[in-house]
Design an enzyme around this catalytic site. Sequence first.
Site, PDB file in Angstrom:
ATOM      1  N   SER A  31       0.838  -1.200   0.000  1.00 37.78           N
ATOM      2  CA  SER A  31       0.000   0.000   0.000  1.00 37.78           C
ATOM      3  C   SER A  31       0.873   1.249   0.000  1.00 37.78           C
ATOM      4  CB  SER A  31      -0.934  -0.020   1.212  1.00 37.78           C
ATOM      5  OG  SER A  31      -1.933   0.967   1.085  1.00 37.78           O
ATOM      6  N   ASN A  32       0.301   2.393   0.291  1.00 40.84           N
ATOM      7  CA  ASN A  32       1.061   3.653   0.364  1.00 40.84           C
ATOM      8  C   ASN A  32       0.406   4.545   1.406  1.00 40.84           C
ATOM      9  OD1 ASN A  32      -0.927   5.534  -0.962  1.00 40.84           O
ATOM     10  ND2 ASN A  32      -0.746   3.933  -2.514  1.00 40.84           N
ATOM     11  N   PRO A  33       1.082   5.640   1.796  1.00 38.81           N
ATOM     12  CA  PRO A  33       0.552   6.427   2.930  1.00 38.81           C
ATOM     13  C   PRO A  33      -0.518   7.459   2.570  1.00 38.81           C
ATOM     14  CG  PRO A  33       2.751   7.181   2.347  1.00 38.81           C
ATOM     15  CD  PRO A  33       2.393   6.130   1.351  1.00 38.81           C
ATOM     16  N   ALA A  83      -4.504   7.219  -4.752  1.00 38.87           N
ATOM     17  CA  ALA A  83      -3.137   6.763  -4.997  1.00 38.87           C
ATOM     18  C   ALA A  83      -3.227   5.241  -5.183  1.00 38.87           C
ATOM     19  CB  ALA A  83      -2.244   7.122  -3.823  1.00 38.87           C
TER      20      ALA A  83
END
Length: 405
Positions: free
Chosen positions: A209-211, A276
């Site tokens: 995943s990403n922040p 995102a």
Amino acid sequence: MSDFTGRTIVLGVGGGIAAYKACEVARLFVKGGGAVRVAMTEAATRFVGPLTFQALTGAAPLTDVLDAAQDRTYGHLELGRAADLLVVAPATADLIARLRMGLANDAVTTVALACDCPVLLAPAMNTRMWANPAVRDNVAMLEKRGWHVVGPSSGALADGDIGPGRLADPEEIAAAAARLLGPRDLTGRKVVVTAGPTREPIDPVRFISNPSSGKMGFAVAKVAARRGARVVLVSGPVELHDPPKVKVVRVGTAEEMAAAVEEEANDLDLFVAAAAVSDYRPRDSVSQKKKKGDEDEALVLTRTPDILAGVGKRHSGRAGAPVIVGFAAETEGLLENAKKKLQAKKCDLVVANKVGRPGAGFSGDRNRVVLVGPGERANVEGTKEEVAEAILDWAVELLDSRRPR
Ligand code: C5P
């Protein structure tokens, strides 16, 4: 007469003689089609009965946050969340001081703290109190924080003094409120927004995943709904509340996000891809937790569907196509990459966002972006809601020329 259709206005009533004029303010909001919720200080209830506001607005005012029945479902937070605008009228000297301090010692101050919408103060007090440096300083500080002030007007006051201190005319307060609420220029339009990260499972307990916090996409959805659109927000896992008057579809993976967008793509007017989305997912997600070993592990990744490019491709070249807005989060080559993305993904606008520096990007409340269209470019800096307004200003202009109502 000002139009408040589809708006929720919270009216905070302070305890001064001008409280009776707040009834007229509430009536003008209701007459203009707005939903009005009232919060009153204890002192305000001595001047005007809560029942009067209940009869005018159709909802019982919040007067006591410590009353179990009134605040059963966290009424103060509910009001704060629902509000498109908070109007404090009359804002007395004492109430202004408590608002400045950020106290939460009655219904009005507590609701004000729980609001993240614009605030309009309509002060009313004796003219010498209004001139007092303590009051001046408190008002100046609230204005510095972005609050708006209407009035007070000048004239004969209830106490016999003459000078500034009278509550602004109810019509003037309503007009100032309407200006702050902004246009309803997306009425009748369907807007789909993606937001947040996606999670691509490696096994049942791990993922890629990403922040992304989702704040930018949520701001676009909230502002679009405020401007009258029918909004569907497709969001990956984020810790944000549903924006008011928005249909929220919560998803996990890029594939789920693509399917949810597809489901809503029919009568689309505007698509804003703020998510995102993970570009890759583990090719072989396993159903049991992977055991660790002593050797290095290789993870084979495969591409996820490009949701934005999919929508762009489907509508490209079609007359009356929806307006399509993409985002480009880059650490370098911001403008070149944004321009490339504009063509490659067949967008009408790319919101280019330099990430990896303070004051912009993933998790903050502010953003600094460049709006990149085929022929134009604009720098925008502000809160994520202000950036959302700028994106929608741009999109509405194109939409109105492409698909007149
Ligand atoms: O190519 P890149 O990921 O930088 O493009 C970013 C833009 O494309 C964003 O608007 C993002 O929401 C969208 N996107 C998408 N689906 C993907 C990857 C990106 O919709 N799989």
